[in-house]
Every structure is written in C-alpha cells, then in structure tokens.
Design a protein around this motif. Sequence first.
Motif, short mmCIF file in Angstrom:
data_model
loop_
_atom_site.label_atom_id
_atom_site.label_comp_id
_atom_site.label_asym_id
_atom_site.label_seq_id
_atom_site.Cartn_x
_atom_site.Cartn_y
_atom_site.Cartn_z
N GLN A 109 -0.28 -18.41 7.64
CA GLN A 109 -0.23 -19.45 6.90
C GLN A 109 -1.65 -19.48 6.27
OE1 GLN A 109 2.23 -22.12 6.17
NE2 GLN A 109 3.56 -20.68 6.97
N TYR A 110 -2.95 -19.20 7.09
CA TYR A 110 -3.95 -19.43 6.51
C TYR A 110 -4.49 -18.70 5.29
CZ TYR A 110 -5.17 -21.73 11.06
OH TYR A 110 -5.15 -22.59 12.24
N THR A 111 -3.67 -17.79 4.81
CA THR A 111 -4.00 -16.75 4.00
C THR A 111 -3.49 -17.57 2.50
OG1 THR A 111 -1.67 -15.68 3.86
CG2 THR A 111 -3.58 -14.81 4.98
N GLU A 112 -2.43 -18.56 2.69
CA GLU A 112 -1.73 -19.05 1.56
C GLU A 112 -1.18 -18.32 0.38
OE1 GLU A 112 -4.49 -22.12 0.17
OE2 GLU A 112 -4.29 -23.50 1.86
N CYS A 113 -0.82 -17.25 0.99
CA CYS A 113 -0.25 -16.09 0.17
C CYS A 113 1.04 -15.69 0.29
CB CYS A 113 -1.10 -14.89 0.47
SG CYS A 113 -0.78 -13.25 -0.48
N ILE A 114 2.04 -15.80 -0.66
CA ILE A 114 3.33 -15.77 -0.44
C ILE A 114 3.70 -14.08 -0.05
CG2 ILE A 114 4.01 -15.38 -2.72
CD1 ILE A 114 6.66 -17.02 -2.14
N HIS A 115 2.84 -13.22 -0.42
CA HIS A 115 2.85 -11.95 -0.41
C HIS A 115 2.64 -11.25 0.79
CE1 HIS A 115 3.66 -12.40 -4.89
NE2 HIS A 115 4.73 -11.70 -4.48
N THR A 116 1.97 -11.98 1.84
CA THR A 116 1.42 -11.60 2.99
C THR A 116 2.18 -12.10 3.93
OG1 THR A 116 -0.84 -11.77 2.05
CG2 THR A 116 -0.63 -11.79 4.61
N ASN A 410 -1.32 -15.17 -7.93
CA ASN A 410 -1.19 -14.84 -6.44
C ASN A 410 -2.00 -13.72 -6.12
OD1 ASN A 410 0.53 -12.35 -6.97
ND2 ASN A 410 2.05 -14.09 -7.74
N ASN A 411 -1.96 -13.51 -4.77
CA ASN A 411 -2.75 -12.15 -4.34
C ASN A 411 -1.56 -11.34 -4.04
OD1 ASN A 411 -5.26 -13.65 -3.44
ND2 ASN A 411 -3.91 -14.69 -1.90
N GLY A 412 -1.88 -10.01 -4.85
CA GLY A 412 -0.73 -9.10 -4.98
C GLY A 412 -1.33 -7.59 -5.60
N GLY A 413 -0.67 -7.21 -6.39
CA GLY A 413 -0.94 -5.91 -7.07
C GLY A 413 -0.80 -4.71 -6.43
N SER A 414 -0.77 -4.80 -5.04
CA SER A 414 -0.48 -3.75 -4.31
C SER A 414 -0.33 -4.18 -2.76
CB SER A 414 -1.62 -2.59 -4.12
OG SER A 414 -1.33 -1.77 -3.08
N PHE A 415 0.60 -3.78 -1.95
CA PHE A 415 0.80 -4.56 -0.39
C PHE A 415 0.77 -3.24 0.51
CE2 PHE A 415 3.15 -6.37 -4.36
CZ PHE A 415 2.46 -7.75 -3.94
N PRO A 416 -0.58 -2.81 0.64
CA PRO A 416 -0.55 -1.99 1.93
C PRO A 416 -0.13 -2.26 3.39
CG PRO A 416 -2.62 -2.40 0.98
CD PRO A 416 -1.54 -2.88 0.19
N SER A 417 0.00 -1.68 4.44
CA SER A 417 0.49 -2.07 5.37
C SER A 417 -0.71 -1.90 6.46
CB SER A 417 1.82 -1.31 5.74
OG SER A 417 1.58 -0.09 6.32
N LEU A 418 -0.82 -3.22 7.31
CA LEU A 418 -1.50 -2.94 8.52
C LEU A 418 -0.74 -3.18 9.69
CD1 LEU A 418 -2.30 -5.95 9.80
CD2 LEU A 418 -3.78 -6.05 7.81
N THR A 419 -1.10 -2.59 11.03
CA THR A 419 -0.21 -2.66 12.21
C THR A 419 -1.06 -3.33 13.25
OG1 THR A 419 0.63 -0.75 11.82
CG2 THR A 419 0.87 -1.44 13.96
N LYS A 426 4.14 -4.88 11.71
CA LYS A 426 3.61 -4.46 10.46
C LYS A 426 3.42 -5.58 9.64
CE LYS A 426 4.63 0.61 10.66
NZ LYS A 426 3.10 0.83 10.59
N ILE A 427 2.48 -5.70 9.08
CA ILE A 427 2.23 -6.91 7.89
C ILE A 427 1.94 -6.27 6.49
CG2 ILE A 427 0.74 -8.74 7.39
CD1 ILE A 427 1.87 -8.96 10.18
N ARG A 428 2.56 -6.84 5.80
CA ARG A 428 2.37 -6.57 4.15
C ARG A 428 1.39 -7.31 3.78
NH1 ARG A 428 6.27 -3.91 1.12
NH2 ARG A 428 8.52 -3.71 2.16
#
Length: 479
Positions: A109-116, A410-419, A426-428
């Motif tokens: 929620q802290y990112t305020e980013c729908i794509h995360t 928004n924050n986007g453009g690319s959505f690499p993953s972190l674990t 896994k988080i987009r």
Amino acid sequence: MNGKKLPTAYDTGPGSKSVESMPYIQSMKFTFWALLALVNFSLSAQKLPKSGLLEDLTFLNKAIQEGHPVNYTQDKPVHIHPLIDSITGLNTDSISANHYRLIIGKALQYTECIHTNVSENPLLSQMGKASYFPLRTVVLNQRLFICSNDTLEDLQGREVTAINNVSVREVLIPELLNYTVSDGGTEAWSLALLNLYSSYLISFYLDYPDTFHVDLGDESLSLPAASNPLLNCQKRFQSDQLITRRDSSKTVVITLQSFDTSDKTELRSFFKSRSSSTENLILDLRGNTGGNRKMAVWLTQQLVDTSFEYSIVQPKELNTPKYLDGTGKFQFFLSRLKYNLGDFLKGRKTEGGRTFTYSYRPSSQTFKGQVYVLTDGFTCSSATMVCSWLKQHSQAVFIGSQTGGGYNGNNGGSFPSLTLPYSQMKIRFAVYRLVLDGDSPQNEGLLPDYPINYTIEDVLLQRDLAMEKALSLLATPRP
C-alpha cells in the motif's frame, strides 16, 4: 466480451494471473466479470514465524526505498518502517499464511501503485479444502449488505454488522481494502475488487471457517460455509456488443472491457463512415483494466482535436536491479534496451532521470459530437491514459466512480519480478514512472464529473445508474 474467451484469475492486481496480481499497462487481459478461478486450499492451520515476515518486510522496505519509482521525486523517501515496527511489537511468534499475505499487501500500500503486487504466492502450495462466505454481498459506503441468497430470500437488503464476532465496518472492510493497491493510495481498485471477490476474501480474512456466525443487528444466524465462491451482487451492465446504437441512432455506446487490437477494424469503420451521423458517444470503460497501449492511443486520436503526449521516466537515483531476482534482472535489462536503444531519439536527460516523450496528433477526421465516459474502480492502466487525455484535451463528461488508475499516470513501463527472501513470494515491481499530465500533481484516479452512489435498493433493482445519468444528460440541451 465481444465473443472473446474469458480469462480466469486467482489473485489480484492489474495484469496478473491470480488474485495475487491483475492489470498491467501493456497487457491487462483480466476480465472484470470472469469468476475468480480460486484454487481450493486452506492455510488456517499453517503458521509462519514472525521473524520470517520481518525478514521479508525488511527486504521489501529497502527495495521500495532504493528501487521503486514512487520515490523518484520524493523529498522524503517512502518507506514501510511504521508497519515493520507494528509487526515487531506483535505479541505472537507465528502468523497464519493468509494473514501473512495480507500484511505483505499492507506493505505494498505504501507504494500507492496499482501495478506493484503479489504475482506468485508459494504459500498457496499447501492444498486443502477451502470455505467461502455463503451470502452474496455488496459494500456500499463502508457497510456490507446482503443482496441475494437462494434459500434465504428474506435476507435481501439486510446489513451485516459482524461476522464471527469481527466488526464489519471497523475491522473487516478496512482490513480487506489493504489486500491490493490503487494508484495514489485511494480505495477505488481495492473496493471494486472486494465487491467482486467478497465471498472469497471474507472467508480468507476469517481463516476459512466451516461456519459463519452472521450478526444482522437485531438478530444473528449461523450458516455453513459454501463449497464454491459466489458471484458478486452487482449486475454486469456493459453490452456484449462493441458498438450499439440508442435513441434513433443519434447516440452510440462503445463498450470496451479491454484495449484489444482485434476491435480496431470495427471501430475504424464506425469513425470513418458512421460517426458523422452520431451526436452523442457513450464510451463505457467500466471494468476495463487496460491492454494494448497503442490501441488506447489510436482511440484517443479519434476523440480529441489536438495533439497529446505522455512520458516515461527512468528515475536516475534508484538502484532497482539490486533487489530483483534473476528473471527480474533479465526483464529489466530488456526494458532498458527497448527504451534506451529502440526509443533513443525520444529520450532526454531531465531532473528526474532519463525521460522518453511520446507525442501524437489527432486523426484527420475526429469525432465532433459530445462524449460521455463511464468509469469505475477497475478502470485503470491504458484505460486511465485515455481518460486523462480526454479530460485534458476534450469536453468529455465523466460519469461513475473514481478510476483505479492514476489521472497523472502510474508506475509502470516494465514489471520485473523480485522474490521475498523468506516466503519466496514474487512481487511484480514497477520500475518506471509514466506521466500523463506534467502540470498536475494528481496521482489519484480521475474523479468523475457526476459521481454515482448506489443504495442497496438500486442494487436489488439492478439499476445502471451511470448509464441512466448519461442518457439523462444527453437529453438535456447543453449551453
């Protein structure tokens, strides 16, 4: 739907394949009215150590601070220290797997980013028998109402005040609105998602009980859990046809539940040969979680009579790759090639980082009539881009509820993953910033000119208040 096969989903975000992740700016194919294809599982007996959760949150905190574009222009970097402190202070050493997942949702929620959002959750691997809340419900003004039940019809319209001794207004709804994120930190997307998947999410929060004790204020009842999730209450109002005519052909409704290039031929035919005889165009973007960005640009070119643009910013101060997993690092590398080589001539150095600007001219024959746009919490990503451009460059009238996607991008453009290191979730992870209106600080979703608020009576009568409002407006002469 236009004859397309409905995709399924089982977690939640724009562009994801599960209730763990849904719309993404380049390929958001989740369909609003597809039934959630939930795996049957029960994790209420499985416990995870608080130390593991703190390990995940500490890693995620550093990734957000040092690698997320929410921090690309922040004087005070966004972080999740308050959440980490609250978890540290918990008087327990173990946490159920589903509440573990909810706490990760609170962190995002802290990112305020729908794509995360969470794209894969290995904690779901412990399969078992799921339970589902057995009443079809709807959340209206932070209150939960029953809208139908096959065997208890007398419950229609009743408000549920508590479930299994958990207050609905004070605890259940606020907690479940943390499951996913809306752009700008609003509740637009999360509320729409809660209404769509309430049968699952209520049970999820309560640890999948076998019996639900439902408090209706002046009486209580106990109901066995349902073996399958129930469809949400509100009727799908959108037409199955891409283009429909109303009012003796003077009004046309275009229904887009995603931006798909397969619709372009029919739309091109309309704008080329039939739009001149149309006085009013109702563009229904409710439930449209995005899709092909080029298709969104093309549609806008038919509806505005001036040039428009957007920018993608690569924040210069962020160290994103440090936190990505192997797949994510490769995805990030490909995105760098795409922009820095493929779009080299569009880029320039700016204060925030390297910025790529994409400018477009309107079509030679744009639509000249009045445009009405219907929106809801699932209107996001590419659909929000269209809304923002229409708001900036036309006299379009917006009707419905706030969009889940941000007005200024928004924050986007690319959505690499972190674990995450302990749970292996896994988080987009969005890595660029999209700017749609450089003169506006509004990162929250677009607010309609005519907000639509439903009562439980409207829901029970299956009224389409947004369409009713649009038709009433077009019947009124504009000044």
